[in-house]
Design a protein around this motif. Structure first.
Motif, short mmCIF file in Angstrom:
data_model
loop_
_atom_site.label_atom_id
_atom_site.label_comp_id
_atom_site.label_asym_id
_atom_site.label_seq_id
_atom_site.Cartn_x
_atom_site.Cartn_y
_atom_site.Cartn_z
N GLU A 158 -18.04 -16.97 -12.63
CA GLU A 158 -18.22 -17.98 -11.59
C GLU A 158 -18.56 -17.35 -10.24
O GLU A 158 -18.97 -18.06 -9.34
N TRP A 159 -18.39 -16.05 -10.09
CA TRP A 159 -18.72 -15.41 -8.83
C TRP A 159 -20.09 -14.74 -8.88
O TRP A 159 -20.96 -15.05 -8.07
N CYS A 160 -20.31 -13.83 -9.82
CA CYS A 160 -21.55 -13.05 -9.81
C CYS A 160 -22.58 -13.53 -10.81
O CYS A 160 -23.74 -13.16 -10.73
N GLY A 161 -22.16 -14.35 -11.78
CA GLY A 161 -23.11 -14.89 -12.75
C GLY A 161 -23.36 -14.02 -13.96
O GLY A 161 -24.15 -14.38 -14.83
N TYR A 214 -14.02 -15.16 -14.51
CA TYR A 214 -14.62 -14.05 -13.77
C TYR A 214 -14.75 -12.84 -14.68
O TYR A 214 -13.97 -12.65 -15.60
N CYS A 215 -15.74 -11.98 -14.35
CA CYS A 215 -15.96 -10.81 -15.19
C CYS A 215 -14.95 -9.70 -14.89
O CYS A 215 -14.75 -8.81 -15.71
N GLY A 216 -14.33 -9.74 -13.74
CA GLY A 216 -13.36 -8.71 -13.41
C GLY A 216 -12.56 -9.07 -12.18
O GLY A 216 -12.76 -10.12 -11.55
N GLN A 217 -11.65 -8.18 -11.83
CA GLN A 217 -10.75 -8.42 -10.70
C GLN A 217 -11.51 -8.51 -9.39
O GLN A 217 -11.16 -9.32 -8.52
N ALA A 218 -12.57 -7.73 -9.21
CA ALA A 218 -13.32 -7.76 -7.95
C ALA A 218 -13.93 -9.14 -7.72
O ALA A 218 -13.88 -9.67 -6.61
N CYS A 219 -14.51 -9.72 -8.75
CA CYS A 219 -15.11 -11.06 -8.62
C CYS A 219 -14.03 -12.11 -8.38
O CYS A 219 -14.21 -13.02 -7.57
N ARG A 220 -12.92 -11.99 -9.05
CA ARG A 220 -11.81 -12.93 -8.85
C ARG A 220 -11.32 -12.86 -7.41
O ARG A 220 -11.09 -13.87 -6.75
N GLN A 221 -11.20 -11.62 -6.89
CA GLN A 221 -10.72 -11.43 -5.52
C GLN A 221 -11.70 -12.00 -4.50
O GLN A 221 -11.31 -12.69 -3.56
#
Length: 114
Positions: free
Chosen positions: A15-18, A33-40
């Motif tokens: 939902e953040w980077c696609g 999200y694909c990872g913690q960075a995108c979630r953050q």
């Protein structure tokens, strides 16, 4: 279609980077999200919007992501200039086809923002 829903058979995307998420089997909450960075980043954007610091349609990128996008856009411009030069020099069909393929690849990479 509301966030978190998708058409059957469509790939699930972060939902953040696609980026496309791996297929998830079994029960449990589906990944968003694909990872913690995108979630953050998504969390930070939601909070900034709620506090009124950012407009709702703002896009938040890290410096690294911004620089990477700028590099990819520069590659698109260079590839387009190569095509224009080849046309001015009456390049052959095969050479033009190769240059256009390079341009298309660069454009696809540049749109990888989402």
């Amino acid at each position: 279609m509301r966030a978190g829903t998708r058409r059957r058979g469509a790939p699930v995307r972060c939902e953040w980077c696609g980026r496309e998420l791996p297929v998830q089997e079994g029960v449990g909450r589906r990944r968003r999200y694909c990872g913690q960075a995108c979630r953050q980043r998504a969390y930070e954007q939601r909070n900034a919007v709620e506090r009124g610091v950012l407009p709702e349609d703002a896009v938040v990128l890290s410096t690294e992501e911004r620089d990477d996008l700028a590099d990819r856009l520069f590659q698109v411009r260079c590839a387009a200039e190569d095509v224009a030069t080849a046309l001015q020099e009456s390049a052959g069909k095969a050479e033009l086809a190769d240059l256009v393929e390079t341009l298309m690849d660069a454009a696809k990479a540049a749109e990888r923002l989402r």
